[in-house]
Design a protein around this motif. Structure first.
Motif, PDB file in Angstrom:
ATOM      1  N   GLY A   1      -3.111   0.411 -12.739  1.00 38.99           N
ATOM      2  CA  GLY A   1      -1.985  -0.196 -11.771  1.00 38.99           C
ATOM      3  C   GLY A   1      -2.297   0.230 -10.326  1.00 38.99           C
ATOM      4  O   GLY A   1      -1.296  -0.111  -9.502  1.00 38.99           O
ATOM      5  N   TYR A   2      -3.424   0.522  -9.812  1.00 42.58           N
ATOM      6  CA  TYR A   2      -3.677   0.762  -8.333  1.00 42.58           C
ATOM      7  C   TYR A   2      -5.028   0.691  -8.212  1.00 42.58           C
ATOM      8  O   TYR A   2      -5.877   0.742  -8.921  1.00 42.58           O
ATOM      9  CB  TYR A   2      -3.098   2.218  -8.056  1.00 42.58           C
ATOM     10  N   VAL A   3      -5.455   0.422  -6.714  1.00 46.69           N
ATOM     11  CA  VAL A   3      -6.639   0.313  -5.988  1.00 46.69           C
ATOM     12  C   VAL A   3      -6.758   1.420  -5.200  1.00 46.69           C
ATOM     13  O   VAL A   3      -5.946   1.473  -4.284  1.00 46.69           O
ATOM     14  CB  VAL A   3      -6.973  -1.025  -5.716  1.00 46.69           C
ATOM     15  N   ASP A   4      -7.931   2.004  -5.251  1.00 52.42           N
ATOM     16  CA  ASP A   4      -8.034   3.296  -4.292  1.00 52.42           C
ATOM     17  C   ASP A   4      -8.672   2.617  -2.962  1.00 52.42           C
ATOM     18  O   ASP A   4      -9.924   2.262  -3.126  1.00 52.42           O
ATOM     19  CB  ASP A   4      -9.017   4.349  -4.934  1.00 52.42           C
ATOM     20  N   LEU A   5      -7.892   2.861  -1.876  1.00 52.17           N
ATOM     21  CA  LEU A   5      -8.516   2.145  -0.612  1.00 52.17           C
ATOM     22  C   LEU A   5      -9.643   3.013   0.133  1.00 52.17           C
ATOM     23  O   LEU A   5     -10.289   2.629   1.153  1.00 52.17           O
ATOM     24  CB  LEU A   5      -7.288   1.970   0.343  1.00 52.17           C
ATOM     25  N   ARG A   6      -9.734   4.132  -0.311  1.00 53.39           N
ATOM     26  CA  ARG A   6     -10.733   5.168  -0.022  1.00 53.39           C
ATOM     27  C   ARG A   6     -11.992   4.794  -0.405  1.00 53.39           C
ATOM     28  O   ARG A   6     -12.889   5.152   0.191  1.00 53.39           O
ATOM     29  CB  ARG A   6     -10.472   6.529  -0.236  1.00 53.39           C
ATOM     30  N   ALA A   7     -12.192   4.018  -1.567  1.00 52.30           N
ATOM     31  CA  ALA A   7     -13.460   3.701  -2.147  1.00 52.30           C
ATOM     32  C   ALA A   7     -14.159   2.488  -1.271  1.00 52.30           C
ATOM     33  O   ALA A   7     -13.281   1.678  -0.726  1.00 52.30           O
ATOM     34  CB  ALA A   7     -13.132   3.226  -3.499  1.00 52.30           C
ATOM     35  N   GLY A   8     -15.537   2.459  -1.484  1.00 48.31           N
ATOM     36  CA  GLY A   8     -16.054   1.283  -0.919  1.00 48.31           C
ATOM     37  C   GLY A   8     -16.436   1.403   0.426  1.00 48.31           C
ATOM     38  O   GLY A   8     -17.008   0.331   1.019  1.00 48.31           O
ATOM     39  N   LEU A   9     -16.295   2.292   1.155  1.00 46.75           N
ATOM     40  CA  LEU A   9     -16.361   2.674   2.788  1.00 46.75           C
ATOM     41  C   LEU A   9     -17.628   3.406   3.084  1.00 46.75           C
ATOM     42  O   LEU A   9     -18.002   3.916   4.252  1.00 46.75           O
ATOM     43  CB  LEU A   9     -15.341   3.533   3.297  1.00 46.75           C
ATOM     44  N   ASP A  10     -18.535   3.965   2.075  1.00 48.66           N
ATOM     45  CA  ASP A  10     -19.628   4.601   1.934  1.00 48.66           C
ATOM     46  C   ASP A  10     -19.704   5.987   2.644  1.00 48.66           C
ATOM     47  O   ASP A  10     -20.499   6.466   3.410  1.00 48.66           O
ATOM     48  CB  ASP A  10     -20.710   3.677   2.885  1.00 48.66           C
ATOM     49  N   ARG A  11     -18.298   6.485   2.398  1.00 55.17           N
ATOM     50  CA  ARG A  11     -18.215   7.919   2.431  1.00 55.17           C
ATOM     51  C   ARG A  11     -17.492   8.491   1.350  1.00 55.17           C
ATOM     52  O   ARG A  11     -16.768   7.750   0.670  1.00 55.17           O
ATOM     53  CB  ARG A  11     -17.344   8.196   3.936  1.00 55.17           C
TER      54      ARG A  11
ATOM     55  N   THR B   1      -6.284  -9.161 -10.189  1.00 63.81           N
ATOM     56  CA  THR B   1      -7.057  -8.209 -10.772  1.00 63.81           C
ATOM     57  C   THR B   1      -7.199  -6.962  -9.868  1.00 63.81           C
ATOM     58  O   THR B   1      -7.540  -5.901 -10.592  1.00 63.81           O
ATOM     59  CB  THR B   1      -8.594  -8.490 -11.078  1.00 63.81           C
ATOM     60  N   GLY B   2      -6.923  -7.040  -8.608  1.00 64.20           N
ATOM     61  CA  GLY B   2      -7.350  -5.953  -7.775  1.00 64.20           C
ATOM     62  C   GLY B   2      -8.792  -5.524  -7.353  1.00 64.20           C
ATOM     63  O   GLY B   2      -9.090  -4.859  -6.597  1.00 64.20           O
TER      64      GLY B   2
ATOM     65  N   THR C   1       0.709  -1.114   0.082  1.00 62.22           N
ATOM     66  CA  THR C   1      -0.048   0.119  -0.147  1.00 62.22           C
ATOM     67  C   THR C   1       0.891   1.300  -0.097  1.00 62.22           C
ATOM     68  O   THR C   1       2.023   1.350   0.633  1.00 62.22           O
ATOM     69  CB  THR C   1      -0.972   0.219   1.141  1.00 62.22           C
ATOM     70  N   ILE C   2       0.369   2.123  -0.764  1.00 69.34           N
ATOM     71  CA  ILE C   2       1.279   3.480  -0.803  1.00 69.34           C
ATOM     72  C   ILE C   2       0.144   4.771  -1.038  1.00 69.34           C
ATOM     73  O   ILE C   2      -0.644   4.580  -2.150  1.00 69.34           O
ATOM     74  CB  ILE C   2       2.152   3.596  -1.969  1.00 69.34           C
ATOM     75  N   ASN C   3       0.192   5.628  -0.174  1.00 69.45           N
ATOM     76  CA  ASN C   3      -0.649   6.738  -0.554  1.00 69.45           C
ATOM     77  C   ASN C   3      -1.995   6.482  -0.770  1.00 69.45           C
ATOM     78  O   ASN C   3      -2.746   6.982  -1.441  1.00 69.45           O
ATOM     79  CB  ASN C   3      -0.157   7.679  -1.655  1.00 69.45           C
ATOM     80  N   ASN C   4      -2.730   5.695   0.335  1.00 65.45           N
ATOM     81  CA  ASN C   4      -4.166   5.242   0.391  1.00 65.45           C
ATOM     82  C   ASN C   4      -4.286   4.296  -1.005  1.00 65.45           C
ATOM     83  O   ASN C   4      -5.578   4.109  -1.310  1.00 65.45           O
ATOM     84  CB  ASN C   4      -5.060   6.116   0.604  1.00 65.45           C
ATOM     85  N   THR C   5      -3.547   3.684  -1.433  1.00 67.69           N
ATOM     86  CA  THR C   5      -3.596   3.028  -2.684  1.00 67.69           C
ATOM     87  C   THR C   5      -2.995   1.573  -2.703  1.00 67.69           C
ATOM     88  O   THR C   5      -2.069   1.433  -1.827  1.00 67.69           O
ATOM     89  CB  THR C   5      -3.394   3.554  -4.089  1.00 67.69           C
ATOM     90  N   ILE C   6      -3.483   0.507  -3.130  1.00 60.60           N
ATOM     91  CA  ILE C   6      -2.803  -0.873  -3.494  1.00 60.60           C
ATOM     92  C   ILE C   6      -2.145  -0.673  -4.499  1.00 60.60           C
ATOM     93  O   ILE C   6      -2.706  -0.412  -5.612  1.00 60.60           O
ATOM     94  CB  ILE C   6      -3.752  -1.974  -3.244  1.00 60.60           C
ATOM     95  N   GLN C   7      -0.779  -1.135  -4.730  1.00 61.41           N
ATOM     96  CA  GLN C   7      -0.220  -1.284  -5.949  1.00 61.41           C
ATOM     97  C   GLN C   7       0.661  -2.626  -6.070  1.00 61.41           C
ATOM     98  O   GLN C   7       0.820  -3.125  -4.792  1.00 61.41           O
ATOM     99  CB  GLN C   7       0.747  -0.257  -6.129  1.00 61.41           C
ATOM    100  N   ALA C   8       1.115  -2.913  -7.112  1.00 58.08           N
ATOM    101  CA  ALA C   8       2.000  -4.229  -7.438  1.00 58.08           C
ATOM    102  C   ALA C   8       2.965  -4.057  -8.197  1.00 58.08           C
ATOM    103  O   ALA C   8       2.921  -3.246  -9.095  1.00 58.08           O
ATOM    104  CB  ALA C   8       0.959  -5.118  -7.966  1.00 58.08           C
TER     105      ALA C   8
END
Length: 755
Positions: free
Chosen positions: A162-172, A217-218, A139-146
């Motif tokens: 290339g990244y997944v936003d960890l801030r998404a999916g939390l209903d905020r 896939t992320g 994880t880096i800067n609130n994202t997952i990367q590989a």
């Protein structure tokens, strides 16, 4: 563009990749049977920090010597725990670069430079069945990367470009979340990354829901709502709208996975706000709970709550330990968790039934308006491994008379004891406090023998609640003058009159590239050689942040940290490009309009400014025999020149925070402690078999590997000593700041071909 130039520019990287593939293939085939790996933060998904090898024993461990050192080449303290896969070791250094080293000699294989914002404590390694796809997941800067583990190149097919936003999916609103990535790397189960979060501990922090992502896939495969939604199990233990505004209940530390049974064990933290819960009346599942999930689906299997309606920041943070117990002639596959406040709870890992009795006992009510402390708390029947109060009789005897006199008065007016609710009328002296007890990295196990090893510290917190004033975004003249006075008195000497830097780094416009939570934690708790300034109240802290160019309520997720040219085999820099948000939302600062809530909120600081308040020992390692339910042995560890005055039998205040252990199959326990201390202890009795003092502080989990029959111990010695410890880096024979690898002396070839 000229096609010939494209070919010429691409050819060196293609040639490099082919050579690296050949290197992996050749070394793998010749050493596959003679090399053992350390592929996860805790050695394996089980997080036992246990290593099976035969070379290093209690009889020869005192012959360990430095095999090689990899200098990090900057003055940055790294908290990174190396992982070792086949012939490569992955470390962090050189301006936050991820570096692959040859485990034979520490030579650089590749460098992915300038990964600013990378999770501080480690990364994950994953490979498919035929090893054609090898990935470093982080994880880096609130994202997952590989990153490709062989080449160091970012894998742009992962997630969204290339990244997944960890801030998404939390209903905020994602852009309203300033901070979510965990300080630990998460854990792998098959092709899933199971990951927690570091939400912060303020009112309206994000929720700490635990999620699993596909490493190819992320895609998010499942989510477990740690603050239940309507209709979900545990929802009735909260106010009906709590899931809309309560934060925390997160795994910010170590998740344990039983890979054979497919069970993930979550040590969950406290709900926010930690010390005042009038807006979360109820027992607050799954706060402070050990939760067992189906690792493939995220379905809850069982849970146990170790603190109801937490008001003391008693997160579950150490890794739960998997052990096989022999109890009363019965073999039990168990899971054990040690807590910040000194208890050990043990359960059947499949059913969740307690192995040792637990009793609900009554404790005092809260005197705060609107607060309803839970009337009982669970008390384990196993021996407690910390004290529960500070009294005049247990006050630190090393204090000078002037300090003793002050504390004689403060303790006579304060309350101290287990589960005393915080108040705004008097100080509450909690022992242990917010730092534990046992904290992250502080547990390990010999799984088959049923022995759990615990690092623990006797560190009190002093709490007193204060009313939260409404936020003010504009600074008054009085605030500006107060902040200028604070800066001149506390900051100017190191950071310069114009914030230009000096002994410390420059602070000009620091608010543009540093989260407020990170800024406040650094000021309050210190960092490296910088001491903590715990006396600074929240209003002044926010004013100081604005004075330095930031806004505590302004979204500043994308950090703009300095990038540097790095020498060596650099293959890439900075990870993948993170796209800017189209919309910007302010962080939540108040309750939703349709929610019934208290009119007043209260806060307190962590009260960590007296680490040696009670008498020693301050920090220890102990062996807990869970077959019999006894503490087998205990030994003080760590050295602190100010408090212990060189007496190593006393340990050190804060002596095991950020430390770690390794337990070997031959009966050696390696542990680190404050003052650059590295010990090898006899697993049977705790006797010191070998002791080393490194030139820099050790603030990371050690690692271990074997190669060609030789066993290696890896230590990250890159941190600064605190002002109350001797600075061993100033010794004439001091080693450079870096990763230190120890081994036994290599066998010399016999003369004349004799064997």
């Amino acid at each position: 563009m000229n096609p010939q130039k494209i070919k010429f520019k691409f050819f060196p990287f293609l040639f490099y990749s082919i050579c690296l593939s050949i290197l992996f293939s050749c070394e793998q085939s010749s050493q596959k049977r003679s090399l053992s790996n350390w592929t996860h933060y805790g050695g394996s998904p089980e997080q036992s920090k246990y290593f099976n090898a035969e070379q290093i024993t209690p009889e020869n461990v005192n012959r360990l010597e430095v095999s090689w050192i990899y200098p990090t080449e900057d003055n940055t303290p790294y908290f990174f725990s190396p992982i070792i896969v086949d012939t490569l070791m992955y470390v962090m250094g050189k301006n936050n670069s991820l570096i692959a080293l040859n485990v034979k000699n520490g030579q650089e294989v590749w460098i992915h430079s300038n990964l600013n914002g990378l999770t501080r404590r480690g990364i994950n390694y994953w490979e498919n069945e035929d090893k054609s796809d090898r990935r470093l997941i982080f994880t880096i800067n609130n994202t997952i990367q590989a990153i490709d583990a062989m080449t160091g190149q970012s894998i742009v097919s992962f997630g969204n470009d290339g990244y997944v936003d960890l801030r998404a999916g939390l209903d905020r609103p994602p852009s309203s979340i300033r901070r979510i990535q965990p300080m630990m790397p998460g854990v792998l189960y098959d092709d899933l990354l199971i990951i927690g979060s570091a939400t912060g501990e303020n009112y309206f922090s994000p929720p700490g829901h635990v999620r699993a992502y596909n490493v190819i896939t992320g895609e998010m495969e499942w989510i477990f709502h740690t603050i239940p939604y309507p209709g979900e199990f545990g929802y009735e233990t909260w106010p009906k709208d709590a899931y809309k505004y309560v934060g925390g209940v997160n795994v910010w530390s170590e998740i344990t996975v039983d890979s054979e049974k497919g069970i993930a064990f979550l040590p969950l933290g406290s709900p926010t706000y930690d010390y005042y819960g009038a807006d979360r009346i109820g027992s607050n599942l799954f706060g402070n709970s050990l939760v067992a999930l189906d690792a493939r689906t995220g379905k809850r299997l069982w849970h146990y709550q170790t603190v109801h309606h937490d008001l003391w920041d008693y997160d579950l943070s150490p890794a739960p330990q998997l052990l096989t117990l022999n109890r009363n002639g019965k073999r039990i596959e168990a899971i054990a968790i040690a807590t910040k406040h000194g208890f050990v709870f043990v359960f059947d890992r499949v059913t969740g039934e307690p192995v040792f009795p637990i009793e609900e006992k009554p404790f005092p009510p809260s005197e705060m308006p609107g607060e309803e402390a839970w009337p009982t708390q669970p008390i384990s029947s196993l021996p407690k491994f910390t004290r529960s109060e500070v009294s005049l009789e247990t006050l630190n005897p090393y204090f000078p008379d002037s300090i003793k006199e002050v504390w004689n008065t403060r303790l006579s007016e304060a309350k101290s004891g287990l589960y005393i609710p915080p108040s705004d009328k008097y100080e509450t002296v909690m022992m242990p406090g917010a730092l534990g007890g046992s904290n992250y990295g502080n547990t390990a196990a010999d799984p088959e023998k049923g022995i759990m090893y615990i690092l623990t510290q006797e560190h009190a917190s002093i709490y007193k609640l204060n009313k939260v004033e409404p936020p003010k975004l504009d600074m008054s003249v009085g605030q500006i003058n107060r902040v200028k006075t604070l800066y001149k008195a506390s900051c100017q000497t190191c950071h310069g009159a114009e914030m230009e830097g000096g002994v410390g780094p420059p602070l000009q416009n620091i608010g543009e590239h540093l989260f407020y939570d990170e800024f406040s934690n650094t000021v309050l708790n210190g960092k490296g050689q910088m001491p903590g300034f715990v006396h600074v109240d929240e209003e002044t802290l926010k004013a100081l942040y604005r004075y330095l160019g930031g806004n505590p309520r302004t979204f500043n997720f994308r950090r703009n940290l300095e990038t540097k040219e790095v020498e060596g085999p650099v293959v890439a820099s900075g990870g993948v490009k993170i796209l800017p948000d189209e919309n910007h939302s302010l962080p939540m600062a108040d309750y939703p309009e349709d929610v019934v809530h208290p009119d007043v909120r209260y806060t307190t600081d962590y009260g960590l400014d007296w680490p040696g308040l009670a008498a020693p020992p301050w920090s220890s390692i102990l062996a807990y025999d869970l077959n019999q339910g006894i503490i087998k042995w205990r030994r003080p560890v760590g050295q602190d020149s100010l408090y212990a005055k060189g007496d190593q039998s006393l340990g050190a205040p804060g002596g095991v925070l950020r430390k770690g252990m390794i337990v070997t199959s031959t009966g050696v326990v390696f542990t680190t402690a404050k003052g650059g201390k590295l010990y090898a202890l006899d697993a049977e009795n705790g006797d010191v078999l070998w002791e080393e003092t490194t030139s820099h502080e050790i603030n990371a989990q050690p690692s271990m590997y074997t190669l060609d029959g030789n066993q290696y111990l890896v230590i990250n010695a890159t941190s600064n000593f605190t002002k109350d410890s001797y600075n061993h880096s100033k010794k004439p024979d001091a080693m450079p700041r870096g990763y230190v690898v120890y081994s036994l002396p290599k066998k010399q070839p016999a003369p004349n071909g004799l064997r």
